[in-house]
Motif scaffolding. Structure first.
Motif, PDB file in Angstrom:
ATOM      1  N   TYR A 455      49.712  23.440  37.398  1.00 45.73           N
ATOM      2  CA  TYR A 455      48.827  24.382  36.408  1.00 45.73           C
ATOM      3  C   TYR A 455      48.771  25.652  37.222  1.00 45.73           C
ATOM      4  O   TYR A 455      48.553  25.995  38.365  1.00 45.73           O
ATOM      5  N   ASP A 456      48.812  26.604  36.227  1.00 44.36           N
ATOM      6  CA  ASP A 456      48.930  28.056  36.898  1.00 44.36           C
ATOM      7  C   ASP A 456      48.276  28.808  36.005  1.00 44.36           C
ATOM      8  O   ASP A 456      48.970  29.305  34.962  1.00 44.36           O
ATOM      9  N   ASN A 457      46.775  29.265  35.792  1.00 39.37           N
ATOM     10  CA  ASN A 457      46.253  30.094  34.877  1.00 39.37           C
ATOM     11  C   ASN A 457      45.910  31.264  35.529  1.00 39.37           C
ATOM     12  O   ASN A 457      44.897  31.422  36.505  1.00 39.37           O
ATOM     13  N   PRO A 458      46.554  32.484  35.583  1.00 42.28           N
ATOM     14  CA  PRO A 458      46.257  33.698  36.173  1.00 42.28           C
ATOM     15  C   PRO A 458      44.744  34.205  35.964  1.00 42.28           C
ATOM     16  O   PRO A 458      44.432  34.753  37.038  1.00 42.28           O
ATOM     17  N   GLU A 459      44.325  33.824  34.661  1.00 40.23           N
ATOM     18  CA  GLU A 459      42.903  34.320  34.622  1.00 40.23           C
ATOM     19  C   GLU A 459      41.763  33.534  35.647  1.00 40.23           C
ATOM     20  O   GLU A 459      41.061  34.125  36.249  1.00 40.23           O
ATOM     21  N   LEU A 460      42.257  32.215  35.512  1.00 40.47           N
ATOM     22  CA  LEU A 460      41.444  31.597  36.443  1.00 40.47           C
ATOM     23  C   LEU A 460      41.593  31.712  37.967  1.00 40.47           C
ATOM     24  O   LEU A 460      40.576  31.823  38.619  1.00 40.47           O
ATOM     25  N   ASN A 461      42.907  31.922  38.222  1.00 40.22           N
ATOM     26  CA  ASN A 461      43.354  32.079  39.801  1.00 40.22           C
ATOM     27  C   ASN A 461      42.466  33.534  40.227  1.00 40.22           C
ATOM     28  O   ASN A 461      41.822  33.831  41.270  1.00 40.22           O
ATOM     29  N   ALA A 462      42.259  34.506  39.201  1.00 40.09           N
ATOM     30  CA  ALA A 462      41.608  35.650  39.303  1.00 40.09           C
ATOM     31  C   ALA A 462      40.165  35.478  39.426  1.00 40.09           C
ATOM     32  O   ALA A 462      39.394  36.247  40.353  1.00 40.09           O
ATOM     33  N   LEU A 463      39.748  34.667  38.556  1.00 40.05           N
ATOM     34  CA  LEU A 463      38.144  34.326  38.760  1.00 40.05           C
ATOM     35  C   LEU A 463      37.711  33.961  39.976  1.00 40.05           C
ATOM     36  O   LEU A 463      36.880  34.079  40.710  1.00 40.05           O
ATOM     37  N   ILE A 464      38.469  32.983  40.476  1.00 39.84           N
ATOM     38  CA  ILE A 464      38.155  32.145  41.732  1.00 39.84           C
ATOM     39  C   ILE A 464      38.115  33.022  42.790  1.00 39.84           C
ATOM     40  O   ILE A 464      37.583  33.009  43.567  1.00 39.84           O
ATOM     41  N   LYS A 465      39.337  33.852  43.063  1.00 36.78           N
ATOM     42  CA  LYS A 465      39.281  34.900  44.307  1.00 36.78           C
ATOM     43  C   LYS A 465      38.189  35.817  44.000  1.00 36.78           C
ATOM     44  O   LYS A 465      37.687  36.032  44.980  1.00 36.78           O
ATOM     45  N   GLU A 478      27.553  33.043  38.856  1.00 27.59           N
ATOM     46  CA  GLU A 478      28.061  33.492  37.366  1.00 27.59           C
ATOM     47  C   GLU A 478      29.365  33.247  37.241  1.00 27.59           C
ATOM     48  O   GLU A 478      30.190  32.831  36.442  1.00 27.59           O
ATOM     49  N   LEU A 479      30.185  34.033  38.362  1.00 19.90           N
ATOM     50  CA  LEU A 479      31.575  34.040  38.481  1.00 19.90           C
ATOM     51  C   LEU A 479      31.962  32.598  38.563  1.00 19.90           C
ATOM     52  O   LEU A 479      33.169  31.860  37.931  1.00 19.90           O
ATOM     53  N   LEU A 480      31.487  31.536  39.390  1.00 18.58           N
ATOM     54  CA  LEU A 480      31.869  30.155  39.466  1.00 18.58           C
ATOM     55  C   LEU A 480      31.867  29.562  38.129  1.00 18.58           C
ATOM     56  O   LEU A 480      32.663  28.641  37.848  1.00 18.58           O
ATOM     57  N   GLN A 481      30.722  29.895  37.471  1.00 17.07           N
ATOM     58  CA  GLN A 481      30.510  29.117  36.042  1.00 17.07           C
ATOM     59  C   GLN A 481      31.424  29.639  35.190  1.00 17.07           C
ATOM     60  O   GLN A 481      31.882  28.684  34.399  1.00 17.07           O
ATOM     61  N   GLN A 482      31.767  30.694  35.323  1.00 15.38           N
ATOM     62  CA  GLN A 482      32.859  31.470  34.395  1.00 15.38           C
ATOM     63  C   GLN A 482      34.022  30.762  34.612  1.00 15.38           C
ATOM     64  O   GLN A 482      34.909  30.244  33.708  1.00 15.38           O
ATOM     65  N   ALA A 483      34.496  30.670  35.965  1.00 19.34           N
ATOM     66  CA  ALA A 483      35.755  29.987  36.211  1.00 19.34           C
ATOM     67  C   ALA A 483      35.800  28.491  35.851  1.00 19.34           C
ATOM     68  O   ALA A 483      36.781  27.919  35.396  1.00 19.34           O
ATOM     69  N   ALA A 484      34.701  28.054  35.933  1.00 23.23           N
ATOM     70  CA  ALA A 484      34.554  26.423  35.609  1.00 23.23           C
ATOM     71  C   ALA A 484      34.858  26.136  34.147  1.00 23.23           C
ATOM     72  O   ALA A 484      35.435  25.156  33.726  1.00 23.23           O
TER      73      ALA A 484
END
Length: 529
Positions: A455-465, A478-484
């Motif tokens: 699995y590779d989702n650039p939007e998710l990878n950026a949020l986690i970083k 807030e960012l972790l909740q958005q990433a989830a």
């Protein structure tokens, strides 16, 4: 029940008639015997294996401790602050002594973190201190830690790193931690003996700075068989037994001698979904290899998640020993998003989604599962296969022990298409779960270690970083909740349930559950009269 406790109770009965029971009540708090399911494999506190760490938390402390929901709280460090985005300062307590009487110094902290970074082993704490570039003393009772990149979750990660005595551990072997010269911590208990395959014995430390530990001696007995462990509790051979399966709850609660205490843990049972072009265990309806991976269609992934009856699994298969999951961490834990509920069980919707995706007759799948991780793992796997088959994803099951499973499930070319497993962060961080299960697999960066489906989702990878580099706690949450939400909306994985820890506790004792399901003698006390 231990011999000493039996004697104390007998004496209490004799003195009760004379009205003298007050003077003997403290005798009940002398010895504790605990039956645990998983034997430990070593005594070195810098080698990572959950049952081992459970023991070591009694003997060794860290700069930062964890509360029962695994959130960071002061321990050997009274406080910490951010000097700049890559520099932290931790103020050390000035009243800490190791169990040989020597005081804690910054040099012990420096040595311990470096040892945790460099020790060799199959399972280590390397990942939790990977961001640390240097550690130096900044006074008699302070250390300054510089990180390679902004690392706002450093305090939580440091909760995993035991602080050992440099003078005792430098040059020591692993055997020296088993009651030998290296077995010197600052915790409430000191290490006495580990008999492999049988038990661990601890005793109260006289050098501990805090309130005395509630027990003079604690023995952890390894009893892997669930029925035997429960029988030991009900016969009085042990005072507490961990990992009681739900099928035995009623027996314990109706015994008149003990009760069940349970709590939701951070351990997530989840299903992976293969996103590669040539999934090895996905077939067409006739059993032939597919030319196009159906799981690359969001509707197919949604069909999977709506096909699973999480309430039924938690209540019937797990007998109440699990809580349905809709995300990476449960309520009350780091990064939990209150808006993410478990997916509804809707097989009709699943069939409709499959038809819309172009699979009106479904397709074939083999899922791989562990058969030695928790009570009910095989039954859960079989039940999920039946649920998927019922909506048109004709599913077979293969189960195997952990020693075989993980060598095939991870790495550059995972051999499975979908598997069921559990994950829980030792640091209690939702970013760990996101990073390990849903971030892009990158062996250099160390991300996506269990992202077996590619699995590779650039939007998710950026949020986690971004979340793991944001110092402000509220913004990071807030960012972790958005990433989830991003991961779950895209069905990066399929959350099934959170395991519940369950302990059988004899009458007269209280136990406070921890989110990592560790059995802590410091969380077990005589019940208030």
């Amino acid at each position: 029940m231990t011999i000493r406790l039996q004697a104390a109770l007998a004496l209490g009965c004799l003195l009760a008639a004379a009205g003298l029971t007050q003077s003997v009540t403290p005798a009940l708090a002398e010895d504790l015997t605990v039956a645990i399911k998983a034997p430990i494999t070593g005594a070195d506190p810098h080698l990572l294996y959950s049952p081992n760490r459970n023991m070591q938390l009694h003997v060794y402390e860290a700069l930062v401790a964890q509360d029962n929901n695994l959130r960071p709280v002061p321990d050997l460090a009274t406080s910490w602050k951010v000097i700049n985005p890559t520099t932290w300062e931790f103020q050390l307590r000035d009243d800490v002594k190791f169990q040989d009487g020597t005081p804690l110094t910054p040099e012990d902290v420096i040595f311990s973190i470096h040892r945790a970074q460099t020790i060799e082993g199959v399972r280590t704490f390397h990942a939790y201190v990977a961001d640390v570039a240097s550690v130096e003393a900044s006074g008699d009772h302070a250390v300054r830690i510089t990180t390679k990149v902004p690392s706002p979750e450093l305090p939580a990660n440091l909760a995993t790193i035991a602080i050992v005595a440099k003078h005792a551990v430098e040059g020591a072997s692993s055997d020296d931690f088993n009651g030998g010269p290296a077995a010197i911590g600052t915790g409430p208990y000191r290490w006495v003996r580990w008999t492999p395959g049988q038990d661990v014995t601890l005793e109260r430390s006289d050098t501990y700075r805090g309130d005395p530990a509630p027990w003079d001696h604690v023995k952890f007995r390894f009893i892997t068989d669930d029925s035997a462990r429960t029988a030991a509790l009900l016969s009085g051979d042990v005072d507490v037994a961990d990992a009681i399966p739900a099928s035995l709850f009623q027996r314990v609660n109706n015994s008149g001698r003990a009760k069940i205490v349970s709590g939701t843990s951070v351990f997530l049972h989840y299903m992976t979904i293969d996103r590669r072009d040539n999934p090895p265990f996905v077939t067409d309806i006739d059993g032939k290899p597919v030319t196009k991976n159906p799981f690359n269609d969001l509707k197919v992934r949604q069909a999977v998640t709506h096909a699973i009856n999480r309430d039924g699994l938690a209540e019937r298969i797990m007998g109440g020993g699990a809580e349905p999951a809709g995300q990476f961490t449960p309520d009350g834990f780091d990064g939990h998003n209150p808006d993410l509920l478990p997916a509804s069980y809707d097989p009709d919707q699943s069939r409709k989604l499959l038809e819309e995706a172009g699979y009106p007759d479904g397709f074939g799948l083999t899922i791989h599962c562990l058969n030695d991780r928790f009570t009910g793992d095989v039954q859960t796997c079989q039940a999920i296969a039946q649920m998927l088959t019922a909506v048109g994803i004709h599913t077979k099951v293969e189960t195997m022990p952990s020693s075989v499973f993980w060598s095939k499930a991870t790495g550059e070319n995972p051999q499975f298409s979908s598997y069921l497993a559990i994950f829980g962060s030792a640091a209690g961080l939702s970013s760990n779960a996101l990073d390990v299960l849903a971030a892009k697999w990158d062996p250099v960066a160390g991300t996506g270690r269990n992202n077996a489906g590619g699995y590779d989702n650039p939007e998710l990878n950026a949020l986690i970083k971004k979340a793991t580099s944001t110092v402000d706690d509220d913004q990071r949450q807030e960012l972790l909740q958005q990433a989830a939400k991003t991961a779950i909306d895209d069905v990066a994985i399929v959350p099934i349930f959170f395991l519940k820890g369950a302990w059988g506790v004899r009458d007269g004792l209280t136990l406070k559950p921890r989110g990592d399901m560790y059995t802590m003698a410091t969380n077990i006390e005589p019940a208030a009269e």
